[in-house]
Design a protein around this motif. Structure first.
Motif, PDB file in Angstrom:
ATOM      1  N   ALA A 263       0.835  -1.057   0.122  1.00  0.00           N
ATOM      2  CA  ALA A 263       0.024   0.006  -0.034  1.00  0.00           C
ATOM      3  C   ALA A 263       0.765   1.238  -0.078  1.00  0.00           C
ATOM      4  O   ALA A 263       0.478   2.122  -0.529  1.00  0.00           O
ATOM      5  CB  ALA A 263      -0.961  -0.042   1.436  1.00  0.00           C
ATOM      6  N   LEU A 264       1.997   1.116   0.899  1.00  0.00           N
ATOM      7  CA  LEU A 264       2.893   2.196   0.846  1.00  0.00           C
ATOM      8  C   LEU A 264       3.416   2.818  -0.708  1.00  0.00           C
ATOM      9  O   LEU A 264       3.470   3.635  -0.903  1.00  0.00           O
ATOM     10  CB  LEU A 264       4.082   2.127   1.657  1.00  0.00           C
ATOM     11  CG  LEU A 264       4.552   3.246   2.498  1.00  0.00           C
ATOM     12  CD1 LEU A 264       3.655   4.146   3.298  1.00  0.00           C
ATOM     13  CD2 LEU A 264       5.669   2.967   3.460  1.00  0.00           C
ATOM     14  N   LEU A 265       3.940   1.665  -1.327  1.00  0.00           N
ATOM     15  CA  LEU A 265       4.335   1.795  -2.415  1.00  0.00           C
ATOM     16  C   LEU A 265       3.430   2.329  -3.511  1.00  0.00           C
ATOM     17  O   LEU A 265       3.696   3.167  -4.099  1.00  0.00           O
ATOM     18  CB  LEU A 265       5.098   0.572  -3.030  1.00  0.00           C
ATOM     19  CG  LEU A 265       6.582   0.149  -2.561  1.00  0.00           C
ATOM     20  CD1 LEU A 265       6.828  -1.107  -2.866  1.00  0.00           C
ATOM     21  CD2 LEU A 265       7.544   0.950  -2.889  1.00  0.00           C
ATOM     22  N   GLY A 266       2.335   1.670  -3.369  1.00  0.00           N
ATOM     23  CA  GLY A 266       1.118   2.034  -4.131  1.00  0.00           C
ATOM     24  C   GLY A 266       0.794   3.773  -3.938  1.00  0.00           C
ATOM     25  O   GLY A 266       0.578   4.427  -4.974  1.00  0.00           O
ATOM     26  N   ILE A 267       0.793   4.156  -2.823  1.00  0.00           N
ATOM     27  CA  ILE A 267       0.539   5.436  -2.535  1.00  0.00           C
ATOM     28  C   ILE A 267       1.558   6.510  -3.204  1.00  0.00           C
ATOM     29  O   ILE A 267       1.158   7.277  -3.660  1.00  0.00           O
ATOM     30  CB  ILE A 267       0.477   5.603  -0.898  1.00  0.00           C
ATOM     31  CG1 ILE A 267      -0.921   4.935  -0.352  1.00  0.00           C
ATOM     32  CG2 ILE A 267       0.399   7.262  -0.525  1.00  0.00           C
ATOM     33  CD1 ILE A 267      -0.784   5.019   1.084  1.00  0.00           C
ATOM     34  N   ILE A 268       2.722   5.991  -2.848  1.00  0.00           N
ATOM     35  CA  ILE A 268       3.813   6.935  -3.738  1.00  0.00           C
ATOM     36  C   ILE A 268       3.619   6.787  -5.150  1.00  0.00           C
ATOM     37  O   ILE A 268       3.523   8.071  -5.696  1.00  0.00           O
ATOM     38  CB  ILE A 268       5.330   6.255  -3.499  1.00  0.00           C
ATOM     39  CG1 ILE A 268       5.729   6.274  -2.062  1.00  0.00           C
ATOM     40  CG2 ILE A 268       6.370   6.848  -4.206  1.00  0.00           C
ATOM     41  CD1 ILE A 268       6.800   5.238  -1.427  1.00  0.00           C
ATOM     42  N   PHE A 269       3.276   5.722  -6.060  1.00  0.00           N
ATOM     43  CA  PHE A 269       2.863   5.824  -7.422  1.00  0.00           C
ATOM     44  C   PHE A 269       1.786   6.763  -7.477  1.00  0.00           C
ATOM     45  O   PHE A 269       1.637   7.503  -8.515  1.00  0.00           O
ATOM     46  CB  PHE A 269       2.636   4.293  -7.896  1.00  0.00           C
ATOM     47  CG  PHE A 269       3.384   3.410  -7.675  1.00  0.00           C
ATOM     48  CD1 PHE A 269       4.934   3.588  -7.405  1.00  0.00           C
ATOM     49  CD2 PHE A 269       3.252   1.931  -7.717  1.00  0.00           C
ATOM     50  CE1 PHE A 269       6.032   2.553  -7.148  1.00  0.00           C
ATOM     51  CE2 PHE A 269       4.002   0.895  -7.592  1.00  0.00           C
ATOM     52  CZ  PHE A 269       5.577   1.265  -7.039  1.00  0.00           C
ATOM     53  N   ALA A 270       0.794   6.529  -6.622  1.00  0.00           N
ATOM     54  CA  ALA A 270      -0.530   7.299  -6.985  1.00  0.00           C
ATOM     55  C   ALA A 270      -0.111   8.964  -6.768  1.00  0.00           C
ATOM     56  O   ALA A 270      -0.760   9.735  -7.644  1.00  0.00           O
ATOM     57  CB  ALA A 270      -1.694   6.906  -6.195  1.00  0.00           C
ATOM     58  N   LEU A 271       0.463   9.184  -5.942  1.00  0.00           N
ATOM     59  CA  LEU A 271       0.735  10.668  -5.704  1.00  0.00           C
ATOM     60  C   LEU A 271       1.827  11.205  -6.754  1.00  0.00           C
ATOM     61  O   LEU A 271       1.562  12.471  -7.092  1.00  0.00           O
ATOM     62  CB  LEU A 271       1.391  10.790  -4.285  1.00  0.00           C
ATOM     63  CG  LEU A 271       0.584  10.496  -2.928  1.00  0.00           C
ATOM     64  CD1 LEU A 271       1.268  10.819  -1.737  1.00  0.00           C
ATOM     65  CD2 LEU A 271      -0.551  11.536  -3.058  1.00  0.00           C
ATOM     66  N   THR A 272       2.598  10.229  -7.500  1.00  0.00           N
ATOM     67  CA  THR A 272       3.495  10.738  -8.609  1.00  0.00           C
ATOM     68  C   THR A 272       2.442  11.090  -9.905  1.00  0.00           C
ATOM     69  O   THR A 272       2.541  11.973 -10.400  1.00  0.00           O
ATOM     70  CB  THR A 272       4.399   9.584  -8.712  1.00  0.00           C
ATOM     71  OG1 THR A 272       5.191   9.344  -7.615  1.00  0.00           O
ATOM     72  CG2 THR A 272       5.470  10.090  -9.628  1.00  0.00           C
ATOM     73  N   LEU A 273       1.634   9.908  -9.829  1.00  0.00           N
ATOM     74  CA  LEU A 273       0.682   9.959 -10.927  1.00  0.00           C
ATOM     75  C   LEU A 273      -0.359  11.347 -10.890  1.00  0.00           C
ATOM     76  O   LEU A 273      -0.774  11.860 -11.933  1.00  0.00           O
ATOM     77  CB  LEU A 273      -0.244   8.921 -11.306  1.00  0.00           C
ATOM     78  CG  LEU A 273       0.479   7.770 -11.703  1.00  0.00           C
ATOM     79  CD1 LEU A 273      -0.506   6.417 -11.646  1.00  0.00           C
ATOM     80  CD2 LEU A 273       0.891   7.717 -13.232  1.00  0.00           C
ATOM     81  N   GLY A 274      -0.529  11.569  -9.704  1.00  0.00           N
ATOM     82  CA  GLY A 274      -1.563  12.588  -9.248  1.00  0.00           C
ATOM     83  C   GLY A 274      -0.829  13.843  -9.308  1.00  0.00           C
ATOM     84  O   GLY A 274      -1.383  15.178  -9.129  1.00  0.00           O
ATOM     85  N   GLY A 275       0.819  14.045  -9.640  1.00  0.00           N
ATOM     86  CA  GLY A 275       1.479  15.135  -9.663  1.00  0.00           C
ATOM     87  C   GLY A 275       1.749  15.763  -8.220  1.00  0.00           C
ATOM     88  O   GLY A 275       2.151  16.890  -8.333  1.00  0.00           O
TER      89      GLY A 275
ATOM     90  N   ALA B 175       8.859   5.289  -7.847  1.00  0.00           N
ATOM     91  CA  ALA B 175       7.692   5.259  -8.854  1.00  0.00           C
ATOM     92  C   ALA B 175       8.066   4.924 -10.271  1.00  0.00           C
ATOM     93  O   ALA B 175       7.148   4.166 -10.613  1.00  0.00           O
ATOM     94  CB  ALA B 175       6.930   6.808  -8.881  1.00  0.00           C
ATOM     95  N   SER B 176       9.181   5.242 -10.674  1.00  0.00           N
ATOM     96  CA  SER B 176       9.481   4.632 -12.033  1.00  0.00           C
ATOM     97  C   SER B 176       9.942   3.503 -12.010  1.00  0.00           C
ATOM     98  O   SER B 176      10.035   2.715 -13.285  1.00  0.00           O
ATOM     99  CB  SER B 176      10.144   5.642 -12.733  1.00  0.00           C
ATOM    100  OG  SER B 176      11.745   5.697 -11.991  1.00  0.00           O
ATOM    101  N   GLN B 177      10.729   2.781 -11.091  1.00  0.00           N
ATOM    102  CA  GLN B 177      11.222   1.473 -11.173  1.00  0.00           C
ATOM    103  C   GLN B 177      10.726   0.648 -10.262  1.00  0.00           C
ATOM    104  O   GLN B 177      10.963  -0.563 -10.248  1.00  0.00           O
ATOM    105  CB  GLN B 177      12.627   1.643 -10.875  1.00  0.00           C
ATOM    106  CG  GLN B 177      13.682   2.590 -11.642  1.00  0.00           C
ATOM    107  CD  GLN B 177      14.685   2.789 -11.317  1.00  0.00           C
ATOM    108  OE1 GLN B 177      15.554   1.549 -11.048  1.00  0.00           O
ATOM    109  NE2 GLN B 177      15.253   3.853 -11.025  1.00  0.00           N
ATOM    110  N   GLY B 178       9.789   0.850  -9.099  1.00  0.00           N
ATOM    111  CA  GLY B 178       9.324   0.143  -8.025  1.00  0.00           C
ATOM    112  C   GLY B 178       8.143  -0.778  -8.400  1.00  0.00           C
ATOM    113  O   GLY B 178       7.585  -1.590  -7.767  1.00  0.00           O
TER     114      GLY B 178
END
Lengths: 177, 451
Positions: B160-172, B183-186
């Motif tokens: 979930a923690l990794l997912g949150i990092i991805f989502a916040l990145t995608l959300g800018g 976010a780019s490699q994980g």
């Protein structure tokens, strides 16, 4: 406050193949208020930790040589433990009579052991004790016994594979039911 | 209090989860996402998260709210928290799916949905972890199956923690370089931690106890079980800490993934050996449908492991990651889940309805709540469709895959009808169905019956 401990060594009984559960509950029942129990056993008595935990004892484990264990049971001065003990009817106070009925439910498919115990209890009289052997901890039976006003105590035997439960038919059975 | 009582909201989790499975299978049949779209396409990601969160995670949480108390013989820390947890997770999943559909250009919303998804899903999973964590913490020292569940919960926390990092990145929202690197490699770390760490490891822990219970087999607590636990824990630790470390220090992520996978495969092999032992050492000769169907799921896990090894040796593993994920998610995890649900729904309903009057009046048996003869063909269709679908993916046959997904959908609907019939006691012969004091249970909520 410094807690005093009463020593109980059940290693000889375990080595002789005896079942020390009643010895332990008797020792706990006669502990003066505020005193703890220092137990010596030939294996880590995991189920006992739960049983005494429900009676308001915290535990401290110490592994001795040859896989033997010393466990310090300390009475907790919290009200939470007292409330929990009230919810489940598990007091060991008083002397329980010999079991009037013994069931060996070890080879029955779940939930048949629970069905048979509850059915047998309905036919017994107040104060009588039923003893049953099971192949696992009867987690769904325990709250049902409490709801029906019965008292119970149980633990795994030394082999770790047989769970023995003693149920004393409660006086509030009809009211609770 | 000692013992376990009925989990009030587990049926709601099961119902929502099954609905998500049906929608996901419908989308696969319609050709939405992989393999028609590329594996990294936003459509595929929406589908994958509908399955991973909507179906598998909600189902697993619903099951854990009932079975963690059984594993540790203590009641759940909070019986009411699962409801707000479910609401947060559902709202979060909706926002996440909307976010992916925004990326795909399917829907148009002025603001990115990803930040909201992060907050809602983070809060939902945190509540679930808090509730289950407090229950486990109070029950120390833990039996081995509960330790598997504990590590599984650490797996969902990391996922979930990794997912949150991805989502916040995608959300800018995120601009920190270290987090952008993750976010780019994980993504492989996130996917393997979710499918392997959270779902598979937890399913292993629960199955150790449930299969032993249903087949009257001895509880396993020996060297191989403990070794499986240690290897799996090591695999997950290496995957997450090593994976993030490799990304941050510009190390070789592939090397970490291979090392973690090796430990994970060894764990799966020991678990497989233990399960074979459980089936062989059982006292109950004729086993019920749920235990037989769990065998099909275990066979799917073994197939996934063998397939991974073969594809890796042939050097084509990256190209077929989708097929491996598919057989793991649908053959192993979903297959086991459907098999166990078949028994869990019957048992929980039986306990809720007939528990209070046991011994006082004649009551039906648990098996009277199910009709195995009707459910078996649906299970068979489901597993054959999953295995055929895996072959279709390996052979890049998108149309054949959609036919298989359609068969899975049909079988799932067939099984859901059986689940609902069981829940409403429709399979119990009428004269025995409602003894005095027993009423029809609710579909989504387990309540104590009037006495």
């Amino acid at each position: 406050m410094t807690v005093k401990y009463v020593d109980l060594d059940v290693r000889p009984a375990l080595r002789a193949g005896e079942e020390p559960f009643e010895q332990i509950t008797a020792a706990v029942a006669t502990l003066p208020a505020g005193q703890g129990l220092r137990l010596f056993a030939t294996f880590k008595p995991v189920p006992l930790l739960h049983v005494l935990g429900s009676k308001g004892f915290s535990h401290e484990l110490k592994e001795l040589e040859d896989g033997e264990w010393e466990v310090l049971f300390t009475p907790e001065a919290t009200t939470e433990a007292a409330t929990e003990a009230d919810v489940v009817a598990t007091p060991a106070e008083g002397v329980w009579p010999d079991s009037a009925l013994t069931l060996d439910n070890r080879d029955l498919d779940p939930p048949e052991p629970m069905v048979r115990i509850l059915a047998a209890l309905e036919k017994m009289h107040e104060g009588e004790v039923l003893s049953a052997l099971l192949c696992r901890e009867p987690v769904f039976l325990m709250p049902e016994l409490a709801k029906r006003g019965h008292q119970w105590q149980g633990a795994f035997e030394g082999d770790g594979a047989t769970y023995r439960i003693l149920v004393r038919v409660g006086s509030s059975r009809e009211a609770a039911a | 209090m000692v013992g376990a009582s009925l989990s009030r909201w587990s049926m709601s989790y099961f119902a929502v989860a099954l609905l998500a499975l049906i929608v996901a299978e419908g989308l696969m049949t319609a050709g939405f996402g992989f393999p028609v779209a590329p594996i990294h396409a936003p459509e595929t990601l929406a589908l994958v998260h509908l399955i991973a969160i909507g179906w598998l995670s909600l189902l697993m949480l619903g099951a854990l709210f009932q079975f963690v108390p059984v594993l540790v013989a203590r009641p759940l820390y909070s019986d009411w928290l699962p409801l707000p947890t479910l609401a947060l997770l559902l709202a979060g999943l909706t926002a996440l799916l909307a976010g992916f559909l925004q990326l795909a250009g399917v829907i148009s919303v002025p603001h990115s949905c990803f930040p909201a998804a992060s907050i809602l899903l983070g809060a939902g999973f945190s509540l679930a972890l808090w509730n289950l964590g407090r229950t486990l913490w109070a029950a120390r020292p833990l039996p081995v199956p509960a330790r598997f569940v504990t590590v599984g919960l650490a797996g969902i926390a990391a996922t979930a923690l990794l997912g949150i990092i991805f989502a916040l990145t995608l959300g800018g929202v995120i601009s920190n370089p270290a987090l952008l690197a993750i976010a780019s490699q994980g993504v492989p770390v996130h996917a393997i931690a979710g499918l392997g760490g959270w779902l598979t490891f937890t399913a292993m822990g629960v199955s150790y106890r449930l299969l032993a219970m249903f087949m009257l087999a001895p509880e396993l607590d020996g060297t191989s079980t403990r070794a499986a636990f240690c290897l799996g824990t090591a695999a997950l630790t290496l995957l997450i800490l090593g994976g993030v470390g490799a990304i941050w220090m510009d190390g070789n992520l592939d090397f970490v993934l291979i090392a973690a996978a090796t430990l994970g495969l060894a764990c799966a092999a020991l678990y497989w050996k233990d399960m074979i032992h459980l089936y062989r050492a059982r006292k109950r000769r004729v086993i019920e449908l749920n235990s037989r169907m769990a065998g099909f799921a275990l066979a799917s896990l073994a197939s996934a492991v063998v397939l991974t090894l073969i594809l890796a040796l042939l050097g084509v593993l990256p190209r077929h990651g989708g097929a491996i994920a598919f057989i793991t998610a649908f053959g192993w995890l979903s297959g086991l889940a459907l098999a166990m649900l078949y028994k869990i729904i019957a048992f929980m309903t039986w306990l809720e309805c007939y528990g209070p009057v046991l011994g006082k009046r004649p009551t039906p048996r648990v098996q009277d709540l199910v009709t195995e003869r009707v459910a078996f063909p649906w299970f068979l269709v489901y597993f054959i469709a999953v295995w055929s679908g895996t072959v279709a993916l390996l052979c890049d046959q998108a149309t054949l895959f959609r036919v298989c997904a359609g068969a899975m959908l049909l079988a799932t609907v067939g099984l859901c009808i059986q689940f609902v019939r069981t829940r409403f006691l429709d399979n119990v012969p009428v004269p025995a169905r409602f003894p005095e004091g027993v009423r029809r249970p609710r579909l989504l909520l387990s309540l104590t019956q009037p006495r």
